[in-house]
Design a protein around this motif. Structure first.
Motif, PDB file in Angstrom:
ATOM      1  N   ILE A 212       5.294  21.553  75.338  1.00  0.00           N
ATOM      2  CA  ILE A 212       3.926  21.794  75.790  1.00  0.00           C
ATOM      3  C   ILE A 212       3.443  20.528  76.499  1.00  0.00           C
ATOM      4  N   PRO A 213       3.106  20.594  77.777  1.00  0.00           N
ATOM      5  CA  PRO A 213       2.625  19.396  78.474  1.00  0.00           C
ATOM      6  C   PRO A 213       1.383  18.814  77.803  1.00  0.00           C
ATOM      7  N   GLU A 214       1.155  17.539  78.034  1.00  0.00           N
ATOM      8  CA  GLU A 214       0.098  16.810  77.329  1.00  0.00           C
ATOM      9  C   GLU A 214      -1.283  17.432  77.520  1.00  0.00           C
ATOM     10  N   ASN A 215      -1.556  17.976  78.692  1.00  0.00           N
ATOM     11  CA  ASN A 215      -2.893  18.509  78.967  1.00  0.00           C
ATOM     12  C   ASN A 215      -2.980  20.019  78.761  1.00  0.00           C
ATOM     13  N   GLN A 216      -2.021  20.587  78.002  1.00  0.00           N
ATOM     14  CA  GLN A 216      -2.000  22.024  77.743  1.00  0.00           C
ATOM     15  C   GLN A 216      -2.030  22.275  76.231  1.00  0.00           C
ATOM     16  N   ALA A 217      -2.138  23.548  75.841  1.00  0.00           N
ATOM     17  CA  ALA A 217      -2.209  23.893  74.423  1.00  0.00           C
ATOM     18  C   ALA A 217      -1.722  25.315  74.218  1.00  0.00           C
ATOM     19  N   VAL A 218      -1.416  25.640  72.965  1.00  0.00           N
ATOM     20  CA  VAL A 218      -1.092  27.003  72.555  1.00  0.00           C
ATOM     21  C   VAL A 218      -2.099  27.414  71.485  1.00  0.00           C
ATOM     22  N   PHE A 219      -2.664  28.599  71.643  1.00  0.00           N
ATOM     23  CA  PHE A 219      -3.559  29.159  70.632  1.00  0.00           C
ATOM     24  C   PHE A 219      -2.709  30.053  69.722  1.00  0.00           C
ATOM     25  N   HIS A 220      -2.499  29.598  68.494  1.00  0.00           N
ATOM     26  CA  HIS A 220      -1.683  30.338  67.535  1.00  0.00           C
ATOM     27  C   HIS A 220      -2.589  31.230  66.701  1.00  0.00           C
ATOM     28  N   PHE A 221      -2.289  32.522  66.706  1.00  0.00           N
ATOM     29  CA  PHE A 221      -3.104  33.495  65.977  1.00  0.00           C
ATOM     30  C   PHE A 221      -2.431  33.850  64.660  1.00  0.00           C
ATOM     31  N   MET A 222      -3.242  33.906  63.602  1.00  0.00           N
ATOM     32  CA  MET A 222      -2.725  34.233  62.290  1.00  0.00           C
ATOM     33  C   MET A 222      -3.817  34.945  61.492  1.00  0.00           C
ATOM     34  N   GLY A 223      -3.466  35.383  60.285  1.00  0.00           N
ATOM     35  CA  GLY A 223      -4.407  36.099  59.443  1.00  0.00           C
ATOM     36  C   GLY A 223      -4.038  37.563  59.319  1.00  0.00           C
ATOM     37  N   GLU A 224      -4.803  38.299  58.521  1.00  0.00           N
ATOM     38  CA  GLU A 224      -4.610  39.738  58.433  1.00  0.00           C
ATOM     39  C   GLU A 224      -4.914  40.384  59.789  1.00  0.00           C
ATOM     40  N   PRO A 225      -4.301  41.524  60.104  1.00  0.00           N
ATOM     41  CA  PRO A 225      -4.514  42.143  61.414  1.00  0.00           C
ATOM     42  C   PRO A 225      -5.982  42.412  61.740  1.00  0.00           C
ATOM     43  N   ASN A 226      -6.801  42.663  60.719  1.00  0.00           N
ATOM     44  CA  ASN A 226      -8.220  42.930  60.963  1.00  0.00           C
ATOM     45  C   ASN A 226      -9.101  41.723  60.662  1.00  0.00           C
TER      46      ASN A 226
END
Length: 280
Positions: A212-226
């Protein structure tokens, strides 16, 4: 060694951003000539990183096997898998030197008394991303070069998910007690992984995001589906996903991630798929 305890579905719904990051996010995975170590009570998986630069590094450098695990050495009752995402390296397993080059993987069985890592070139150090989990028997020590992994090209650019799944520690390649590991690379222009999302109540999973380049990001999604939440991930960071949680990501650019699973089975396709329109 950092110890994380299990968080259930109900407390998860009420956690703040800071609490989510403290509980599930793993940072500072790679430190020069050192070993990072996070013990999770979710299926007792341990996430580690080793970056030997000028030294040959023992994976027990920051571990007291008896105090932390109740054993005489780390792998007395555990198996270990590693994928090298850095420069070419060497693993020394009970005195046997094994080349583990860039994008190669290594499976180390229960009963192995000593594991050391070193780099072939200190200017391009190896970066060993490591997972270890409880085991009940010893399977053969196995190196899996990148060329011997199973490569599956899936998705399409129009859906922003053209990717290659590289399966290393996988039932179609070798036997293990419960550990599975692989590496997924997203093509330029693609940003989504593991969507449509799924859960697998029978296994937990750890994701490790890199490239992941320094000025970028990943949004990681977690939790119950609802009851989904997100954690913002940057380069060389991992995230713990309990079995009841989805695990999906969307980046501001393409990226690569290592997935590792432990639990009741090793059936890669044992997944409870979800409809995207049902997510909340």
């Amino acid at each position: 060694m950092d110890i994380r305890y299990s968080t259930g579905k109900e407390p998860f719904k009420r956690m703040t951003t800071e609490e989510l990051r403290e509980e599930f996010l793993i940072q500072n995975v790679f430190v020069k000539d050192d070993v990072s170590c996070v013990y999770s009570h979710v299926d007792r998986i341990v996430t580690m990183g080793c970056m030997p630069v000028d030294e040959t590094v023992n994976i027990e450098k920051n571990i007291d096997p008896w105090k932390n695990f109740g054993v005489h050495y780390l792998l007395e009752r555990r198996e270990l898998g590693t994928i090298n995402i850095g420069g070419d390296g060497v693993a020394i397993v009970d005195g046997e030197e094994i080349n583990v080059n860039h994008y190669d993987a290594l499976y180390v069985p229960m009963g192995t008394k000593e594991v050391l890592f070193k780099s072939k070139d200190s200017k391009e150090p190896a970066k060993f991303y490591i997972l270890t989990a409880p085991a009940h028997r010893a399977y053969p020590l196995t190196v899996i070069p990148y060329e011997k992994a199973i490569h599956k090209h899936l998705g399409k650019l129009e859906d922003s998910n053209e990717r290659t799944i590289n399966q290393y520690i996988h039932p179609d390649i070798l036997d293990t007690c419960q550990l599975s590991m692989g590496l997924t690379h997203l093509e330029p222009g693609s940003v989504w992984n593991t969507m449509p999302a799924h859960t697998h109540e029978r296994r937990m999973e750890v994701y490790f995001y890199f490239d992941i380049p320094e000025n970028q990001a990943v949004f990681h999604f977690m939790g119950e589906p609802n009851q989904t939440r997100h954690i913002v991930m940057h380069n060389d960071e991992a995230v713990i996903n309990p079995s009841w949680s989805i695990h999906s990501g969307c980046g501001t650019t393409n990226y690569t991630f290592i997935w590792g699973m432990v639990g009741e089975n090793r059936a890669y396709d044992d997944q409870d798929w979800l409809k995207t329109e049902d997510l909340r």
